[in-house]
Design a protein around this motif. Structure first.
Motif, PDB file in Angstrom:
ATOM      1  N   UNK A   1      61.773  93.826  43.986  1.00 58.06           N
ATOM      2  CA  UNK A   1      60.716  92.980  44.534  1.00 58.06           C
ATOM      3  C   UNK A   1      59.700  92.690  43.441  1.00 58.06           C
ATOM      4  N   UNK A   2      58.916  91.656  43.670  1.00 58.12           N
ATOM      5  CA  UNK A   2      57.801  91.329  42.787  1.00 58.12           C
ATOM      6  C   UNK A   2      56.491  91.624  43.514  1.00 58.12           C
ATOM      7  N   UNK A   3      55.530  92.102  42.759  1.00 54.70           N
ATOM      8  CA  UNK A   3      54.210  92.341  43.342  1.00 54.70           C
ATOM      9  C   UNK A   3      53.136  92.058  42.294  1.00 54.70           C
ATOM     10  N   UNK A   4      51.932  91.808  42.763  1.00 56.59           N
ATOM     11  CA  UNK A   4      50.820  91.459  41.877  1.00 56.59           C
ATOM     12  C   UNK A   4      50.017  92.706  41.573  1.00 56.59           C
ATOM     13  N   UNK A   5      49.763  92.955  40.281  1.00 53.06           N
ATOM     14  CA  UNK A   5      49.030  94.149  39.862  1.00 53.06           C
ATOM     15  C   UNK A   5      47.938  93.773  38.870  1.00 53.06           C
ATOM     16  N   UNK A   6      46.953  94.639  38.787  1.00 49.78           N
ATOM     17  CA  UNK A   6      45.936  94.544  37.735  1.00 49.78           C
ATOM     18  C   UNK A   6      46.250  95.571  36.665  1.00 49.78           C
ATOM     19  N   UNK A   7      46.132  95.160  35.405  1.00 46.86           N
ATOM     20  CA  UNK A   7      46.395  96.060  34.284  1.00 46.86           C
ATOM     21  C   UNK A   7      45.623  95.570  33.067  1.00 46.86           C
TER      22      UNK A   7
ATOM     23  N   UNK B   1      36.510  78.142  41.554  1.00 47.48           N
ATOM     24  CA  UNK B   1      36.782  77.803  42.943  1.00 47.48           C
ATOM     25  C   UNK B   1      35.757  78.490  43.828  1.00 47.48           C
ATOM     26  N   UNK B   2      35.318  77.801  44.863  1.00 47.10           N
ATOM     27  CA  UNK B   2      34.347  78.366  45.799  1.00 47.10           C
ATOM     28  C   UNK B   2      35.023  78.815  47.093  1.00 47.10           C
ATOM     29  N   UNK B   3      36.357  78.763  47.118  1.00 45.74           N
ATOM     30  CA  UNK B   3      37.087  79.157  48.316  1.00 45.74           C
ATOM     31  C   UNK B   3      36.857  80.621  48.630  1.00 45.74           C
ATOM     32  N   UNK B   4      36.584  80.921  49.903  1.00 43.04           N
ATOM     33  CA  UNK B   4      36.327  82.299  50.299  1.00 43.04           C
ATOM     34  C   UNK B   4      37.562  83.169  50.129  1.00 43.04           C
ATOM     35  N   UNK B   5      38.703  82.598  50.454  1.00 40.93           N
ATOM     36  CA  UNK B   5      39.953  83.329  50.317  1.00 40.93           C
ATOM     37  C   UNK B   5      41.092  82.338  50.266  1.00 40.93           C
ATOM     38  N   UNK B   6      42.225  82.795  49.813  1.00 46.48           N
ATOM     39  CA  UNK B   6      43.458  82.003  49.902  1.00 46.48           C
ATOM     40  C   UNK B   6      44.561  82.925  50.390  1.00 46.48           C
ATOM     41  N   UNK B   7      45.497  82.339  51.109  1.00 46.85           N
ATOM     42  CA  UNK B   7      46.669  83.083  51.550  1.00 46.85           C
ATOM     43  C   UNK B   7      47.791  82.869  50.531  1.00 46.85           C
ATOM     44  N   UNK B   8      48.453  83.936  50.184  1.00 45.23           N
ATOM     45  CA  UNK B   8      49.619  83.847  49.309  1.00 45.23           C
ATOM     46  C   UNK B   8      50.847  83.660  50.193  1.00 45.23           C
ATOM     47  N   UNK B   9      51.610  82.636  49.914  1.00 45.62           N
ATOM     48  CA  UNK B   9      52.809  82.307  50.685  1.00 45.62           C
ATOM     49  C   UNK B   9      54.040  82.826  49.947  1.00 45.62           C
ATOM     50  N   UNK B  10      54.890  83.557  50.647  1.00 42.78           N
ATOM     51  CA  UNK B  10      56.057  84.169  50.014  1.00 42.78           C
ATOM     52  C   UNK B  10      57.325  83.410  50.398  1.00 42.78           C
TER      53      UNK B  10
ATOM     54  N   UNK C   1      42.595  94.803  32.664  1.00 42.43           N
ATOM     55  CA  UNK C   1      41.695  93.703  33.035  1.00 42.43           C
ATOM     56  C   UNK C   1      42.398  92.348  33.090  1.00 42.43           C
ATOM     57  N   UNK C   2      43.684  92.389  33.367  1.00 43.36           N
ATOM     58  CA  UNK C   2      44.459  91.168  33.539  1.00 43.36           C
ATOM     59  C   UNK C   2      45.270  91.273  34.834  1.00 43.36           C
ATOM     60  N   UNK C   3      45.709  90.126  35.342  1.00 46.00           N
ATOM     61  CA  UNK C   3      46.576  90.081  36.507  1.00 46.00           C
ATOM     62  C   UNK C   3      48.003  89.817  36.027  1.00 46.00           C
ATOM     63  N   UNK C   4      48.948  90.627  36.518  1.00 47.03           N
ATOM     64  CA  UNK C   4      50.344  90.489  36.121  1.00 47.03           C
ATOM     65  C   UNK C   4      51.248  90.539  37.350  1.00 47.03           C
ATOM     66  N   UNK C   5      52.476  90.095  37.187  1.00 43.95           N
ATOM     67  CA  UNK C   5      53.496  90.260  38.211  1.00 43.95           C
ATOM     68  C   UNK C   5      54.448  91.346  37.752  1.00 43.95           C
TER      69      UNK C   5
ATOM     70  N   UNK D   1      48.423  79.452  48.512  1.00 41.25           N
ATOM     71  CA  UNK D   1      49.019  79.298  47.192  1.00 41.25           C
ATOM     72  C   UNK D   1      50.381  79.985  47.222  1.00 41.25           C
ATOM     73  N   UNK D   2      51.364  79.362  46.577  1.00 40.48           N
ATOM     74  CA  UNK D   2      52.689  79.967  46.499  1.00 40.48           C
ATOM     75  C   UNK D   2      52.650  81.186  45.579  1.00 40.48           C
ATOM     76  N   UNK D   3      53.469  82.169  45.862  1.00 44.02           N
ATOM     77  CA  UNK D   3      53.492  83.388  45.056  1.00 44.02           C
ATOM     78  C   UNK D   3      53.710  83.069  43.577  1.00 44.02           C
ATOM     79  N   UNK D   4      54.559  82.101  43.293  1.00 42.20           N
ATOM     80  CA  UNK D   4      54.862  81.768  41.897  1.00 42.20           C
ATOM     81  C   UNK D   4      53.661  81.189  41.154  1.00 42.20           C
ATOM     82  N   UNK D   5      52.655  80.703  41.894  1.00 35.80           N
ATOM     83  CA  UNK D   5      51.475  80.088  41.267  1.00 35.80           C
ATOM     84  C   UNK D   5      50.252  81.000  41.298  1.00 35.80           C
ATOM     85  N   UNK D   6      50.438  82.239  41.701  1.00 31.80           N
ATOM     86  CA  UNK D   6      49.290  83.074  42.003  1.00 31.80           C
ATOM     87  C   UNK D   6      48.517  83.514  40.754  1.00 31.80           C
ATOM     88  N   UNK D   7      49.175  83.638  39.609  1.00 29.96           N
ATOM     89  CA  UNK D   7      48.446  84.054  38.404  1.00 29.96           C
ATOM     90  C   UNK D   7      47.370  83.040  38.035  1.00 29.96           C
ATOM     91  N   UNK D   8      47.704  81.761  38.141  1.00 28.22           N
ATOM     92  CA  UNK D   8      46.710  80.723  37.870  1.00 28.22           C
ATOM     93  C   UNK D   8      45.568  80.754  38.863  1.00 28.22           C
TER      94      UNK D   8
END
Length: 335
Positions: free
Chosen positions: A4-10, A326-335, A12-16, A309-316
């Motif tokens: 599986x793929x998951x989003x992590x912080x490492x 962005x001033x958006x309060x939140x976004x949903x990640x779509x898998x 001070x960066x965001x990685x998959x 936002x699609x999972x594949x675009x989440x790093x951006x």
């Protein structure tokens, strides 16, 4: 073994990151994630403090049941469930979740609405900490994703709800909620508090802002009645002058996440629930209560789920959040 793929912080960066899909255990279910929710304040804070150890991000999601372990009797393959609570729930394609941290999603609740269950549980627990009674007045200071949710649920409970935020667009998001008085001007908000309470002050203020040092910690004491309460919900360092607290014999409270059971390994990791008669509202039962509120249309969370936002675009997407583009309060990640 499938991965599986998951989003992590490492560092001070965001990685998959990639890892094996976890093996099923008794009293756990395996979920194929459909949506998870970005909580900008929490997750950016985790990113900024991250080191060379991978830290999974996210804590609120929903998905489809793939498998279940021994002891699970309330779901079947294909059922939709809402779930909450890191590290079990995160931005990952598959989630292994204990039975104490999920609830079934009825057909009357949209998948995107269900994904906010973690936010809903935190909001519900914050209001429980305030111990408000029917008809009392509550002030919500800060209308990020959590403040918005708290205001809606407080309104559904028939409290007098007064809310404020310095951003007009956040205030406007509550315009369709009849019964909520929201302001971008603090003086107007203060006038409404004292008008609504005949000059006595609010029964409670819930501070939902971020930033370690906030002037609201001082100001909130001026808005409450004698023996009123201030509840810290956001990431704020408590800093209250004694004279203001003493003068009103004010009560200072802190709300910790989604309810009893949070951070308790027995409740979460071992999936052993607290007895219903002794702990009426656990974090799991708060998740279920949020789903009930949405199912019965007692709250409208549609304004909170307009962006995805699609999972594949989440790093951006995280890069935009980090650079405050962005001033958006939140976004949903779509898998």
């Amino acid at each position: 073994m499938m991965t599986l793929r998951k989003i992590v912080a490492k560092n001070q960066q965001i990685e998959i990151a990639h890892e094996d899909i976890p093996l099923l255990k008794p009293n756990y279910i395996l979920i194929k994630t459909m949506y998870s929710v970005i909580s900008p304040g929490t997750e950016l804070g985790m990113m900024e403090s991250s080191t060379d150890r991978e830290v999974p991000l996210g804590y609120s999601a929903m998905g489809e049941v793939v498998e279940w372990g021994e002891g699970i009797t309330d779901v079947e393959k294909g059922d939709l469930v809402a779930c909450y609570g890191a590290p079990f729930v995160h931005h990952g394609e598959y989630l292994l979740v204990p039975r104490t941290l999920y609830t079934r999603v009825p057909e009357s609740v949209e998948a995107k609405e269900a994904a906010l269950a973690g936010i809903g549980a935190i909001a519900i627990h914050a209001l429980r900490i305030a111990k408000l009674q029917f008809g009392e007045a509550v002030v919500i200071a800060g209308l990020g994703i959590l403040g918005q949710m708290i205001a809606k649920i407080a309104n559904a409970a028939a409290y007098h709800v007064i809310a404020c935020d310095l951003y007009e667009e956040r205030v406007a998001m509550l315009a369709s909620d009849n019964g909520i008085h929201a302001f971008a001007n603090v003086e107007q908000m203060k006038a409404k508090i004292f008008e609504s309470t005949n000059g006595h002050g609010a029964d409670a203020v819930l501070v939902c802002t971020g930033g370690k040092r906030s002037p609201l910690t001082h100001e909130s004491l001026k808005w409450i009645r004698n023996k009123g309460k201030v509840v810290i919900v956001g990431d704020v360092e408590p800093d209250f002058p004694r004279d203001l607290m003493f003068g009103k014999e004010a009560e200072l409270l802190i709300s910790r996440a989604g309810g009893p059971g949070r951070y308790d390994e027995v409740y979460e990791k071992q999936a052993i629930d607290y007895p219903y008669g002794f702990v009426r509202w656990t974090e799991g039962r708060n998740i279920a209560e949020y789903i009930r509120l949405v199912s019965e249309r007692r709250i409208d969370v549609q304004p909170l789920i307009t962006a995805e936002v699609a999972f594949d675009d989440v790093l951006g997407e995280f890069e935009q959040l980090r650079n405050k583009k962005t001033s958006t309060l939140t976004k949903l990640i779509r898998y």
